[in-house]
Design a protein around this motif. Structure first.
Motif, PDB file in Angstrom:
ATOM      1  N   ARG A 103      61.804  -9.445 -16.198  1.00 34.67           N
ATOM      2  CA  ARG A 103      60.765  -8.702 -16.214  1.00 34.67           C
ATOM      3  C   ARG A 103      59.930  -8.762 -17.148  1.00 34.67           C
ATOM      4  O   ARG A 103      58.629  -8.569 -17.594  1.00 34.67           O
ATOM      5  N   MET A 104      60.803  -9.092 -18.619  1.00 29.45           N
ATOM      6  CA  MET A 104      60.050  -9.223 -19.930  1.00 29.45           C
ATOM      7  C   MET A 104      59.356 -10.280 -19.745  1.00 29.45           C
ATOM      8  O   MET A 104      58.107 -10.142 -20.262  1.00 29.45           O
ATOM      9  N   VAL A 109      56.765 -11.137 -22.976  1.00 33.55           N
ATOM     10  CA  VAL A 109      57.889 -11.384 -24.011  1.00 33.55           C
ATOM     11  C   VAL A 109      58.181 -12.746 -24.384  1.00 33.55           C
ATOM     12  O   VAL A 109      58.689 -13.379 -23.123  1.00 33.55           O
ATOM     13  N   VAL A 110      58.075 -13.360 -25.426  1.00 31.49           N
ATOM     14  CA  VAL A 110      58.424 -14.678 -25.749  1.00 31.49           C
ATOM     15  C   VAL A 110      59.784 -14.909 -26.403  1.00 31.49           C
ATOM     16  O   VAL A 110      60.257 -15.891 -26.437  1.00 31.49           O
ATOM     17  N   ALA A 111      60.190 -13.703 -26.988  1.00 34.78           N
ATOM     18  CA  ALA A 111      61.419 -13.990 -28.029  1.00 34.78           C
ATOM     19  C   ALA A 111      62.276 -12.528 -28.191  1.00 34.78           C
ATOM     20  O   ALA A 111      61.416 -11.376 -27.999  1.00 34.78           O
ATOM     21  N   PHE A 163      60.978  -1.442 -21.715  1.00 32.84           N
ATOM     22  CA  PHE A 163      59.407  -1.513 -21.396  1.00 32.84           C
ATOM     23  C   PHE A 163      58.888  -0.310 -22.343  1.00 32.84           C
ATOM     24  O   PHE A 163      57.769  -0.178 -22.055  1.00 32.84           O
ATOM     25  N   THR A 164      59.473   0.391 -23.051  1.00 36.97           N
ATOM     26  CA  THR A 164      58.973   1.282 -23.911  1.00 36.97           C
ATOM     27  C   THR A 164      57.916   0.813 -24.977  1.00 36.97           C
ATOM     28  O   THR A 164      56.779   1.182 -25.365  1.00 36.97           O
ATOM     29  N   LEU A 165      58.199  -0.522 -25.186  1.00 36.82           N
ATOM     30  CA  LEU A 165      57.399  -1.545 -25.960  1.00 36.82           C
ATOM     31  C   LEU A 165      55.962  -1.840 -25.101  1.00 36.82           C
ATOM     32  O   LEU A 165      54.948  -1.521 -26.001  1.00 36.82           O
ATOM     33  N   GLN A 166      56.062  -2.044 -24.212  1.00 33.54           N
ATOM     34  CA  GLN A 166      54.708  -2.262 -23.414  1.00 33.54           C
ATOM     35  C   GLN A 166      54.081  -0.889 -23.313  1.00 33.54           C
ATOM     36  O   GLN A 166      52.691  -1.028 -23.093  1.00 33.54           O
TER      37      GLN A 166
END
Lengths: 273, 78
Positions: free
Chosen positions: A20-21, A26-28, A226-229
């Motif tokens: 999902r990331m 998300v790349v890293a 996914f709090t980052l997104q």
């Protein structure tokens, strides 16, 4: 949008997270060594853990096109075991040489005991001796302000380069101290116990975005990568441009982590035709 | 059903989080007013939140019906 997860405990998460990331840009991910939920008794357990995050975990992430980096340390909760801490510290340089290892972390404080402080100093000394980056955990909840002040006091008495030190889990009450002392500051977005995506955007708007990193929460407890997104969506919803988001959620991690030559992901700029 | 202690232990952190969100909203509003140089034309939502917090701050609610009272209170806001 390309996103970097600067603080992600992959061994506690499933492959579905990676999938999902990857689908969300998300790349890293960067995996600091952390507490396993119980106090480990043997240095060898740490050695196997370090091998897992420096050798095996990158292969799991690669299946989804995600780069995986790690950090090694004895976390503060286990620093009360002085003998174990010292034995692990002796063996850490071997892992600092691993191709995906970015530095020493997460060290730091939990209850700010004398043993924790001694372990923090030993970790920072080791990092400086080997010219490594340092990731420092600050305590949760009611211990946060006192613990953060203590971390800053410990560092002020050592010969450190603030550019190479990231003090994590800052909130409204501690961020000015960390940035004011010249260190990098990280905000960690938890569903309940730390900063929230909305409060993080408030902080980004209030302070300069320089030297600020934003992490999701991803461990074995109530957490959500996914709090980052969510934070990115909140940031964009308030009218900030894509490039401004890229600077915070991709380029800032590149700027800090890129001080280690093993980090070869470069800041990017979105161009409009 | 939960004991009084269990009730506090179970839900304290979530309530703490929710109150921090309210505090952050009020700070966000003040920052916005400072940045824009004027208040919202209609501050009734802000006033409604303040009244709700005053209601919650009262120590005695013999009927344990705060949620019901808040719903009625917020129903006055479009």
């Amino acid at each position: 949008m390309q996103i970097i997860q600067p603080h992600y405990h992959a061994i506690a998460r499933t492959a579905q997270d990676y999938e999902r990331m990857s689908m969300s840009g998300v790349v890293a991910v960067c995996e600091p060594a952390f507490w396993a939920g119980f106090d480990r008794r043997h240095p060898e357990t740490f050695i196997d853990y370090f091998a897992q995050i420096s050798e095996f975990e990158p292969t799991r992430a690669a299946e989804f096109g995600i780069r995986h980096f790690c950090w090694v340390a004895v976390n503060p909760k286990e620093a009360e075991n002085v003998e174990l801490t010292n034995e692990v510290l002796k063996q850490m340089p071997e892992f600092l040489d691993k191709p995906n290892c970015l530095g020493v972390g997460e060290t730091g404080l939990h209850k700010s005991t004398a043993n924790e402080i001694a372990a923090l100093e030993a970790h920072v000394e080791l990092a400086m001796k080997h010219d490594q980056l340092v990731l420092i955990h600050t305590p949760h909840l009611s211990d946060k302000a006192h613990g953060t002040k203590t971390v800053l006091e410990v560092l002020s008495g050592m010969n450190v380069n603030p550019d190479k030190i990231w003090i994590d889990h800052v909130e409204e009450e501690t961020i000015e101290w960390v940035l004011g002392a010249g260190y990098w500051a990280g905000m960690t977005l938890y569903p309940v116990t730390k900063c929230s995506p909305r409060r993080a955007v408030d902080i980004l708007e209030k302070y300069s975005t320089e030297r600020l990193l934003v992490n999701s929460s991803a461990d074995w407890g109530p957490s959500d990568p996914f709090t980052l997104q969510e934070c990115i969506v909140e940031y964009r919803r308030r009218g900030h441009q894509v490039q401004e988001a890229v600077e915070i959620f991709h380029n800032n991690p590149c700027r800090f982590l890129g001080q280690n030559p093993k980090w070869d992901i470069k800041p990017i700029r979105i161009t409009e035709e | 059903m939960l004991s009084p202690k269990q009730t506090l232990d179970t839900y304290f952190l979530e309530a703490r989080r929710d109150l921090l969100e309210v505090a952050a909203l009020l700070d966000r509003y003040d920052e916005s007013v400072s940045r824009e140089g004027h208040k919202a034309e209609d501050e009734s939502k802000l006033e409604s939140l303040r009244e709700a917090m005053q209601l919650l701050a009262k120590p005695d609610h013999s009927k344990a019906d705060r949620a019901k009272q808040l719903l009625a209170h917020f129903a006055k806001i479009d």
